[in-house]
Enzyme design. Structure first.
Site, PDB file in Angstrom:
ATOM      1  N   CYS A   2      30.123   0.879 -10.407  1.00 10.76           N
ATOM      2  CA  CYS A   2      30.431   0.716 -11.827  1.00 10.76           C
ATOM      3  C   CYS A   2      29.295   1.306 -12.636  1.00 10.76           C
ATOM      4  CB  CYS A   2      30.572  -0.773 -12.206  1.00 10.76           C
ATOM      5  SG  CYS A   2      31.905  -1.653 -11.379  1.00 10.76           S
ATOM      6  N   ALA A 248      -2.932   7.798   8.526  1.00 12.44           N
ATOM      7  CA  ALA A 248      -4.308   8.179   8.815  1.00 12.44           C
ATOM      8  C   ALA A 248      -4.343   9.418   9.699  1.00 12.44           C
ATOM      9  CB  ALA A 248      -5.045   7.030   9.493  1.00 12.44           C
ATOM     10  N   THR A 255      -9.573   7.815   6.007  1.00  7.65           N
ATOM     11  CA  THR A 255     -10.513   6.829   6.548  1.00  7.65           C
ATOM     12  C   THR A 255     -11.166   6.036   5.431  1.00  7.65           C
ATOM     13  OG1 THR A 255     -10.933   8.230   8.470  1.00  7.65           O
ATOM     14  CG2 THR A 255     -12.574   6.533   7.969  1.00  7.65           C
ATOM     15  N   ALA A 257      -9.821   5.652   2.470  1.00  4.68           N
ATOM     16  CA  ALA A 257      -8.734   4.854   1.894  1.00  4.68           C
ATOM     17  C   ALA A 257      -8.513   3.567   2.692  1.00  4.68           C
ATOM     18  CB  ALA A 257      -7.453   5.680   1.857  1.00  4.68           C
ATOM     19  N   ALA A 258      -8.473   3.678   4.011  1.00  5.02           N
ATOM     20  CA  ALA A 258      -8.251   2.502   4.863  1.00  5.02           C
ATOM     21  C   ALA A 258      -9.403   1.513   4.743  1.00  5.02           C
ATOM     22  CB  ALA A 258      -8.077   2.939   6.313  1.00  5.02           C
ATOM     23  N   CYS A 443     -13.475  22.223   6.054  1.00  2.06           N
ATOM     24  CA  CYS A 443     -14.890  22.207   6.436  1.00  2.06           C
ATOM     25  C   CYS A 443     -15.772  22.562   5.236  1.00  2.06           C
ATOM     26  CB  CYS A 443     -15.147  23.189   7.576  1.00  2.06           C
ATOM     27  SG  CYS A 443     -14.677  22.569   9.217  1.00  2.06           S
TER      28      CYS A 443
END
Length: 463
Positions: A2, A248, A255, A257-258, A443
């Protein structure tokens, strides 16, 4: 199923213009329902004007004349697409939404699976066999009209729903109730009215037309008044729900962030993808060591999907990684783009999170890499988070977090050092050698981030 429609008039002198716009909204909403339509207007004294019909508004436009008058305060309307399970062969007015009880008027998009159980449990008298007809008497019996008491009633309903509810004792406000069925709200400055509809397209927003549009939050109840006041309560409580699944890679960003989430009190599990990329073995080694260091669970997913997708140098046998002596062009352009990778990772993570009872999924996307990679842009994460309630089962809402989404690489390194993230265990290089190559984009960015912070990078490079 609807389309639900609602209107709050802020200036009743413009009721004719509002009525014309309502007709246009209902005609556009035929895209979500062509079997019947109905409008109930509520006046300032709580009295009502009704208009209901089978078929489409565009074929019965005369039914929509004079449904709003100068005393009208608000409107509740519906375009219905009749579900197979709710089919009524001989329909009368009582089988056409919106449905009205002694006090409450309800327009509903979705299906209610336990309407008969509610009818029996509360000894309700309904006017139709259609599932939605149980809601007005349910509210009449249980609800006092206060926003704060409505979630306990709504949470007894099994199924899918977007409700627009009017209270004849409070004709100055509408209540919009949703789980995963959408509702949009638009404030029309010119008409001095607030419109609600199941899709933004039905509200016909023009980029040069004075209208403020917003999508209302799923799994919420919104109370809107004719004084332009808005209050919200959530249907799902996230209190004490702190389980988060962190995608991860074994690199710096995820890393940090965790680790950040751990420091904030979340119950963290890492999710790692082995997808036949060049650094697969080194990343797998790193993420396993990181999980042991952080003392968190690790889930690994092995997939051949990206071999099928192909067309990226990041995969084994995918060609040469771009390397610059200065590293700049390799860092500032998505040479190693993997088609839809983060979207796929997030989709798999969302499914695992729903299945295993996580309340959150988190990623290491960041502001720095959003310059080169679209799926590192904060907007990507925000849009996925907004989409996620429509990809999970009813009442299984999973939020998407980006703990370092607004940070540059140098800020991520600095934060990682401050919170004790195991940066010495991380692997950032696109290659899979014994040491970081020192020449690829990641790097270069990593080395520069440590240098800017005046820090010594704890990992070794070949160059």
């Amino acid at each position: 199923m609807c389309s639900v429609t609602g209107v709050i008039l802020l200036n009743s002198l413009k009721y004719k213009e509002v009525e014309r716009k309502l007709v246009q909204v209902l005609k556009k909403a035929e895209d979500r329902g062509r079997d019947s339509f109905g409008v109930i207007s509520v006046r300032k004294d709580g009295s009502t004007i009704h208009s209901k019909s089978l078929g489409k508004p565009s074929d019965n436009e005369e039914k929509l004349r004079d449904v709003i008058d100068i005393e009208t305060s608000l409107v509740v309307a519906n375009n219905r697409a009749e579900p197979t399970t709710e089919y009524v062969k001989l329909k009368g007015e009582n089988d056409v939404q919106p449905f009205e009880g002694e006090r409450y008027i309800v327009s509903h998009n979705g299906v209610i699976a336990n309407d008969k159980e509610l009818e029996v449990k509360y000894s309700l008298e309904r006017k139709s066999s259609i599932d939605t007809s149980v809601i007005p008497p349910l509210l009449d019996k249980l609800w006092d009209g206060k926003l704060e008491t409505l979630p306990d009633i709504i949470n007894q309903i099994k199924g899918s729903f977007a409700f627009i509810i009017a209270d004849k004792k409070q004709p100055d406000k509408l209540f919009i109730v949703q789980n995963f069925k959408p509702v949009y709200m638009a404030y029309d400055y010119a008409l001095e009215a607030v419109f609600f509809s199941s899709l933004d397209d039905f509200l016909d927003e023009d980029p040069f037309y004075p209208m403020n549009m917003r999508k209302l939050d799923p799994y919420s109840i919104i109370e809107v008044t004719n004084k332009k006041q808005l209050r919200k309560v959530d249907l799902q409580s996230t209190k004490n729900q702190r389980r988060v699944l962190v995608i991860a890679s074994g690199g710096l960003d995820s890393t940090v962030a965790a680790t950040k989430l751990l420091k904030e009190g979340y119950d963290v599990t890492l999710l790692h993808f082995n997808y036949h990329h060049k650094a697969e073995e080194k990343e797998r080694e790193s993420v396993r060591e990181i999980s042991r260091f952080l003392n968190v669970e690790l889930i690994e997913v092995d997939t051949d999907l990206f071999k099928l997708v192909g067309n990226t140098t990041l995969l084994k046998e995918g060609g040469e990684i771009v390397k610059d002596r200065g590293g700049i062009s390799g860092a500032e352009f998505a040479h190693e783009w993997v088609p839809a990778r983060n979207l796929i990772f997030l989709s798999v993570a969302l499914a695992i999170a729903e299945s295993k009872g996580f309340s959150y999924v988190a990623t290491g996307i960041n502001l720095e890499e959003s310059g080169a990679y679209p799926d590192n842009e904060m907007e990507f994460n925000r849009l996925f988070d907004r989409m996620s309630p429509y990809a999970t089962g009813p009442n299984r809402k999973v939020r998407v977090l980006m703990p370092v989404g607004n940070l540059m690489k140098r800020e991520i390194v600095r934060l990682g050092v401050e919170i004790g993230a195991p940066l010495h265990l991380t692997w950032s290089c696109y290659e899979g050698g014994n040491k970081h190559c020192g020449k690829c984009g990641p790097c270069f960015m990593r080395k520069e981030a440590f240098r800017i912070n005046g820090l010594v990078d704890p990992i070794e490079y070949d160059a």
